[in-house]
Design a protein around this motif. Structure first.
Motif, short mmCIF file in Angstrom:
data_model
loop_
_atom_site.label_atom_id
_atom_site.label_comp_id
_atom_site.label_asym_id
_atom_site.label_seq_id
_atom_site.Cartn_x
_atom_site.Cartn_y
_atom_site.Cartn_z
N LYS A 152 82.49 19.30 26.02
CA LYS A 152 81.81 20.37 25.29
C LYS A 152 82.66 20.88 24.14
O LYS A 152 82.18 21.10 23.02
CB LYS A 152 81.44 21.51 26.25
CG LYS A 152 80.34 21.16 27.24
CD LYS A 152 80.02 22.33 28.15
CE LYS A 152 78.92 21.98 29.15
NZ LYS A 152 77.64 21.67 28.47
N LEU A 153 83.95 21.08 24.39
CA LEU A 153 84.82 21.59 23.35
C LEU A 153 85.02 20.59 22.23
O LEU A 153 85.22 20.98 21.06
CB LEU A 153 86.18 21.97 23.94
CG LEU A 153 86.19 23.19 24.87
CD1 LEU A 153 87.61 23.42 25.42
CD2 LEU A 153 85.71 24.44 24.15
N SER A 154 84.94 19.29 22.55
CA SER A 154 85.10 18.28 21.49
C SER A 154 83.97 18.36 20.48
O SER A 154 84.15 17.99 19.30
CB SER A 154 85.16 16.88 22.12
OG SER A 154 83.91 16.51 22.69
N PHE A 155 82.79 18.84 20.90
CA PHE A 155 81.67 19.04 19.98
C PHE A 155 81.78 20.40 19.27
O PHE A 155 81.45 20.52 18.09
CB PHE A 155 80.34 18.96 20.73
CG PHE A 155 79.98 17.57 21.17
CD1 PHE A 155 79.56 16.60 20.25
CD2 PHE A 155 80.06 17.21 22.50
CE1 PHE A 155 79.23 15.31 20.66
CE2 PHE A 155 79.74 15.93 22.92
CZ PHE A 155 79.33 14.98 21.99
N GLU A 156 82.24 21.41 20.01
CA GLU A 156 82.29 22.76 19.46
C GLU A 156 83.47 22.97 18.52
O GLU A 156 83.42 23.82 17.61
CB GLU A 156 82.37 23.79 20.60
CG GLU A 156 81.16 23.80 21.52
CD GLU A 156 79.92 24.36 20.83
OE1 GLU A 156 80.08 25.02 19.79
OE2 GLU A 156 78.81 24.11 21.34
#
Length: 333
Positions: free
Chosen positions: A200-204
């Motif tokens: 999720k953080l890799s997208f955000e």
């Protein structure tokens, strides 16, 4: 029991805690002792792995590495005490073993604090915590030690500002992950939850770089996270000594982890941290320094802890982390 004299000490020995988190939470106290007794020689007694780490913090004059083995350790401390003749030893430990070590060193004044119902006959001066009996779950460990040191005129005020590492250069979008917890598996978030969070953080956080940290005991969980998250991750778990670990943490834009020693170290050097809590008490053992920090607990969990860390949802953690970073960018202006 109070000291009869407020004379300046010449040589102060400090028996440091054995765990990294407790060791780091004692650093502001050492800084204050040094400020209040600038002419005293301050010598730390601690596990050998902390010798390199303490070089990053200008708060001690000498370091004594505790040797392994009961007889060897006690004999070495006796010899050092006879040679150095410290006039005061302060104990940040609460064990009978540490008290016997202090007795062997033989300082004229051996100072420690005692929790309700506990006694420390090998010490000469004991600060009892009986008056805090009903509030011990609400007072931070460092603040208790501050009260203890103030009672013996060793400190005036404790400065909670983080330390600055001169060699550190913080990287943009460099996110550190501490997925393990060497001293308590109940504090470890599940591998699949870490994997979901990193995805999720890799997208955000576009162009983010994820780095896994930890001790050799954390290698298995870090390897599982690295292999399962589907995102490029650099795994340096177990590959750094304490000094290198601190320098790596200082180079991160953010560090996310369980309630473990690495999070305290990141907080102490000013790196923003997000700490995941469940069973442990953030009021007592949460990172102490005035650096950006976000503490996350499962919904409905008391601040004193007592819940399973597995109740934390990766999606919710991701949202809170991203908002935390946005607020930090705004605050830094």
């Amino acid at each position: 029991m109070e000291l009869k004299s407020k004379k300046a000490f010449k040589k102060i020995f400090i028996r440091m805690p054995n765990w990294l988190g407790d060791f780091v939470m004692a650093l502001p106290l050492l800084r204050s002792i040094k400020e209040n007794h600038p002419h005293a020689q301050l010598t730390l007694i601690a596990k050998p792995e902390f010798k390199e780490l303490i070089k990053l913090f200008p708060i001690a004059d000498d370091f004594i590495s505790l040797p392994s083995g009961n007889y060897r350790c006690l004999h070495k401390l006796y010899s050092i005490g006879a040679s150095e003749k410290p006039d005061c030893q302060v104990l940040f430990t609460n064990s009978a073993r540490g008290d016997i070590e202090a007795w062997c060193v033989g300082a004229n004044k051996r100072l420690g604090m005692a929790y309700p119902g506990k006694y420390r006959p090998f010490l000469t001066h004991v600060y009892r915590l009986d008056s805090f009996k009903n509030n011990l779950k609400e007072i931070h460990q460092t603040n208790l030690l501050e009260s203890f040191l103030k009672s013996f005129c060793l400190v005036n005020e404790v400065n909670s500002s983080p330390f600055s590492l001169k060699s550190a250069k913080r990287g943009l979008n460099r996110v550190g992950i501490v997925a393990g917890s060497s001293n308590n598996p109940d504090k470890c978030w599940a591998v699949e939850k870490w994997c979901k969070l990193i995805k999720k953080l890799s997208f955000e956080i576009p162009e983010s770089e994820f780095i896994l940290f930890g001790t050799k005991n954390d290698c298995l969980i870090s390897k599982s996270v690295a292999n399962g998250c589907g995102v490029p991750v650099l795994d340096v778990t177990g590959k750094t000594n304490m000094m290198e670990f601190a320098e790596e943490l200082a180079a991160c834009h953010l560090v996310i982890g369980n309630d473990t020693g690495g999070m305290h170290l990141a907080n102490a050097i000013g790196t923003p941290v997000t700490v995941l809590f469940g069973p442990t008490n953030l009021l007592v053992t949460g990172p102490y320094f005035d650096s950006p920090k976000l503490f996350l607990q499962p919904e409905g969990c008391s601040r004193e802890g007592g819940s399973s860390i597995q109740l934390l949802d990766p999606k919710e953690v991701s949202i809170r982390v991203v908002n935390f970073l946005k607020n930090e960018i705004v605050n830094r202006g």
